[in-house]
Design a protein around this motif. Structure first.
Motif, PDB file in Angstrom:
ATOM      1  N   GLY A  47      -2.053   1.000   5.658  1.00  0.00           N
ATOM      2  CA  GLY A  47      -3.353   0.467   5.570  1.00  0.00           C
ATOM      3  C   GLY A  47      -3.849  -0.057   4.164  1.00  0.00           C
ATOM      4  O   GLY A  47      -4.789  -0.622   3.448  1.00  0.00           O
ATOM      5  N   MET A  48      -4.135   0.810   2.972  1.00  0.00           N
ATOM      6  CA  MET A  48      -5.071   0.874   1.929  1.00  0.00           C
ATOM      7  C   MET A  48      -3.842  -0.315   1.262  1.00  0.00           C
ATOM      8  O   MET A  48      -4.525  -1.665   0.785  1.00  0.00           O
ATOM      9  N   LEU A  49      -2.769  -0.888   1.679  1.00  0.00           N
ATOM     10  CA  LEU A  49      -1.661  -2.287   0.538  1.00  0.00           C
ATOM     11  C   LEU A  49      -2.073  -3.038   1.660  1.00  0.00           C
ATOM     12  O   LEU A  49      -2.659  -4.312   1.021  1.00  0.00           O
ATOM     13  N   ARG A  50      -2.934  -3.153   3.134  1.00  0.00           N
ATOM     14  CA  ARG A  50      -2.829  -4.159   3.563  1.00  0.00           C
ATOM     15  C   ARG A  50      -4.189  -4.669   3.461  1.00  0.00           C
ATOM     16  O   ARG A  50      -4.711  -5.639   3.226  1.00  0.00           O
ATOM     17  N   SER A  51      -5.106  -3.901   2.535  1.00  0.00           N
ATOM     18  CA  SER A  51      -6.732  -4.046   2.517  1.00  0.00           C
ATOM     19  C   SER A  51      -6.499  -4.163   0.971  1.00  0.00           C
ATOM     20  O   SER A  51      -7.854  -5.452   0.852  1.00  0.00           O
TER      21      SER A  51
END
Length: 202
Positions: A47-51
């Motif tokens: 999720g952090m990667l996507r943000s």
């Protein structure tokens, strides 16, 4: 060491990486609840990667030694003009990070650290993320390094006398990552971002 897997901010490879993480947990003899916790940490990591703004391709590995795990992701941000503008906007929003919670603060910290110092506010301007300084984060070798464990120690030590630190403690209590992970380490050098989530099961 597990074989590195390619994942990207547009979602490619993430489903396979989650399945591989569950398989490694199974082979390590984790119980169902423990496997779920490890998967949740991997989901938060992705999720952090996507943000992170812009296209980001990264390598992901789930390393296991007995029942101790390190979820490791490393990638390079393509620093286009558009990406730089978006990072400046993200880093400037750090002053409102309390409204976005603990993971939002990490995202803003990464955005700020990716920028050259003359492009936006310095990491020092992030305030709470430097709690526990110089152990909460450090600048060295041309980059930034940050530890959740040291950040926790810093804010907990100041909670009684600092309203901002008390808010940070409340955010930590509500965060899936902060409650499950033993530590999270973030390293930013130039355009390279590395995040490692540690978890040991008894």
């Amino acid at each position: 060491m597990a074989k590195p897997m390619n994942v990207s901010s547009n979602g490619l490879g993430i489903s396979e990486a989650l399945q591989a993480t569950e398989q490694i947990a199974l082979e390590a003899g984790l119980e169902k609840k423990e496997t779920l916790h490890l998967r949740l940490l991997a989901e938060e990591l992705f999720g952090m990667l996507r943000s992170v703004v812009g296209d980001l391709e990264a390598q992901y590995t789930c390393d296991a030694q007995g029942k101790s795990f390190a979820l490791h992701m490393k990638g390079t941000v393509s620093m286009t003009v558009e990406t730089k503008e978006n990072l400046i906007a993200l880093s400037a929003s750090g002053q409102n990070a309390a409204a976005k919670g603990f993971m939002g603060k990490i995202r803003d910290m990464i955005a700020t650290a990716l920028l050259p110092t003359n492009e936006g506010p310095s990491l020092l301007a992030m305030g709470l993320m430097s709690m526990g300084s110089p152990t909460g984060y450090r600048v060295g070798s041309g980059g930034y390094e940050w530890s959740m464990l040291q950040y926790k120690t810093g804010v907990e030590g100041k909670a009684a006398e600092d309203d901002g630190a008390q808010i940070a403690c409340d955010e930590l209590e509500k965060s899936i990552v902060a409650n499950i992970a033993d530590d999270v380490k973030v390293s930013v050098k130039g355009s390279d971002v590395e995040i490692i989530v540690y978890k040991a099961f008894s």
